[in-house]
Design a protein around this motif. Structure first.
Motif, PDB file in Angstrom:
ATOM      1  N   VAL A 186     -15.942 -50.506  55.513  1.00 27.66           N
ATOM      2  CA  VAL A 186     -16.064 -51.960  55.456  1.00 27.66           C
ATOM      3  C   VAL A 186     -17.188 -52.347  54.496  1.00 27.66           C
ATOM      4  O   VAL A 186     -17.043 -53.271  53.685  1.00 27.66           O
ATOM      5  N   LYS A 187     -18.287 -51.645  54.552  1.00 22.34           N
ATOM      6  CA  LYS A 187     -19.409 -51.939  53.653  1.00 22.34           C
ATOM      7  C   LYS A 187     -19.023 -51.685  52.197  1.00 22.34           C
ATOM      8  O   LYS A 187     -19.400 -52.452  51.300  1.00 22.34           O
ATOM      9  N   GLU A 188     -18.275 -50.611  51.955  1.00 15.08           N
ATOM     10  CA  GLU A 188     -17.852 -50.314  50.589  1.00 15.08           C
ATOM     11  C   GLU A 188     -16.910 -51.386  50.054  1.00 15.08           C
ATOM     12  O   GLU A 188     -17.013 -51.790  48.890  1.00 15.08           O
ATOM     13  N   ASP A 189     -15.997 -51.857  50.885  1.00 15.15           N
ATOM     14  CA  ASP A 189     -15.083 -52.899  50.434  1.00 15.15           C
ATOM     15  C   ASP A 189     -15.805 -54.216  50.213  1.00 15.15           C
ATOM     16  O   ASP A 189     -15.435 -55.000  49.330  1.00 15.15           O
ATOM     17  N   TYR A 190     -16.827 -54.487  51.017  1.00 16.16           N
ATOM     18  CA  TYR A 190     -17.642 -55.688  50.802  1.00 16.16           C
ATOM     19  C   TYR A 190     -18.347 -55.604  49.444  1.00 16.16           C
ATOM     20  O   TYR A 190     -18.350 -56.574  48.676  1.00 16.16           O
ATOM     21  N   ALA A 191     -18.923 -54.434  49.144  1.00 19.79           N
ATOM     22  CA  ALA A 191     -19.615 -54.259  47.863  1.00 19.79           C
ATOM     23  C   ALA A 191     -18.626 -54.366  46.700  1.00 19.79           C
ATOM     24  O   ALA A 191     -18.940 -54.948  45.655  1.00 19.79           O
ATOM     25  N   HIS A 192     -17.428 -53.826  46.874  1.00 22.51           N
ATOM     26  CA  HIS A 192     -16.416 -53.892  45.819  1.00 22.51           C
ATOM     27  C   HIS A 192     -16.007 -55.338  45.543  1.00 22.51           C
ATOM     28  O   HIS A 192     -15.760 -55.726  44.397  1.00 22.51           O
ATOM     29  N   ALA A 193     -15.929 -56.159  46.595  1.00 19.52           N
ATOM     30  CA  ALA A 193     -15.467 -57.544  46.447  1.00 19.52           C
ATOM     31  C   ALA A 193     -16.565 -58.484  45.976  1.00 19.52           C
ATOM     32  O   ALA A 193     -16.281 -59.464  45.285  1.00 19.52           O
ATOM     33  N   THR A 194     -17.809 -58.210  46.358  1.00 17.48           N
ATOM     34  CA  THR A 194     -18.892 -59.161  46.071  1.00 17.48           C
ATOM     35  C   THR A 194     -19.945 -58.629  45.113  1.00 17.48           C
ATOM     36  O   THR A 194     -20.707 -59.418  44.557  1.00 17.48           O
ATOM     37  N   GLY A 195     -20.033 -57.313  44.957  1.00 19.58           N
ATOM     38  CA  GLY A 195     -21.103 -56.734  44.161  1.00 19.58           C
ATOM     39  C   GLY A 195     -22.418 -56.654  44.902  1.00 19.58           C
ATOM     40  O   GLY A 195     -23.426 -56.220  44.335  1.00 19.58           O
ATOM     41  N   GLY A 196     -22.420 -57.073  46.182  1.00 19.35           N
ATOM     42  CA  GLY A 196     -23.640 -57.042  46.985  1.00 19.35           C
ATOM     43  C   GLY A 196     -23.581 -55.986  48.061  1.00 19.35           C
ATOM     44  O   GLY A 196     -22.595 -55.249  48.203  1.00 19.35           O
TER      45      GLY A 196
END
Length: 281
Positions: free
Chosen positions: A205-215
């Protein structure tokens, strides 16, 4: 590139989730018909021939002739009155007031019984609130206001319902049942999301968040989450680790990045009673 099923970002997709709340679209009434001009609703029409009579006579013009057609002036602006101040107590079958809600919960959780209770976050001394509502009046005592307070005790995996008398302050009855799983409270959803992100399975979930937002997803508050109770009897191929869901309080979450895409967490079940996360499917 095909991304893994776990934590897959789903942009703009409406997802059906077992037991989740259903969004309801409400259609507001349309505007009045084009033929209904504002003046038509209030206009007082003059009797037929009135204008002709006025013109044909030698007398003074009537009020309509002097001031224009009667009733064509726009209505005065509407006045919005403030809501009446809520009193400390309701009457009859009125919904519980804020003061009554606070009093009912305080009466239901009086020490020392509350000290052994546990909420979804694992904190002792406070059970997990689920809801408080007006209790049905007893025959012949319709003027007595009572409330039913529902909460979940994670220490014993029990749904507890207490009926309190808001007039006398007495706890009239208490029932505790296991294996009864009402819909999740928002506090439980937040606790489940925190457990998910802290678990190894939350890394996707954290990786997909970073992929979508860059954060970097460091705070559960950066995700919007909804969810409800995971019910094994509705599922196929339930993992052994989730066999006690139903006796345990287990949630399935739906997560979304604010103003962004969905993150698919439907295959991650959070057992709030055992405080672990299990993959299904």
């Amino acid at each position: 590139m095909l991304r893994r099923h776990l934590g897959k970002v789903m942009a703009g997709t409406a997802m059906a989730v077992t037991g989740t709340a259903v969004a309801v679209a409400v259609t507001l009434p349309g505007a009045a018909g084009a033929d209904d001009a504002p003046g038509d609703r209030t206009a007082a029409r003059a009797p037929a021939g009135a204008s002709a009579g006025s013109a044909g006579s030698g007398g003074a013009p009537d009020a309509a002739g002097a001031g224009g057609a009667a009733g064509t002036a726009p209505p005065p602006p509407a006045t919005v009155l403030p809501a009446a101040a809520e009193g400390p107590r309701g009457t009859g079958t009125d919904p519980l007031t804020d003061a009554e809600l606070a009093r009912a919960e305080a009466l239901a959780l009086t020490p020392p019984g509350a000290a052994a209770l546990q909420d979804a976050a694992g904190d002792r001394g406070r059970p997990q609130r689920l809801g408080t509502e007006l209790a049905d009046p007893e025959p012949g005592r319709e003027d007595v206001r009572r409330a039913q307070v529902r909460f979940y005790d994670y220490a014993r995996d029990e749904l507890v319902v207490r009926t309190v008398n808001l007039t006398t302050g007495a706890v009239e009855s208490t029932s505790a049942r296991r294996g009864v799983q009402p819909s999740a409270h928002p506090e439980e959803v937040r606790a489940a999301l925190a457990l998910l992100l802290a678990a190894p399975l939350g890394q996707g979930v954290k990786e997909d968040y970073a992929h979508a937002t860059g954060g970097t997803l460091t705070d559960p508050g950066r995700l919007r989450a909804t969810g409800d109770v995971y019910r094994p009897y509705r599922e196929k191929n339930v993992p052994e680790a989730l066999a006690r869901c139903g006796e345990h309080r287990c949630l399935r979450l739906v997560t979304k990045i604010p103003d962004g895409p969905w993150i698919d967490t439907r295959n991650l079940i959070v057992d709030l009673s055992a405080r672990n996360v299990v993959r299904v499917g």
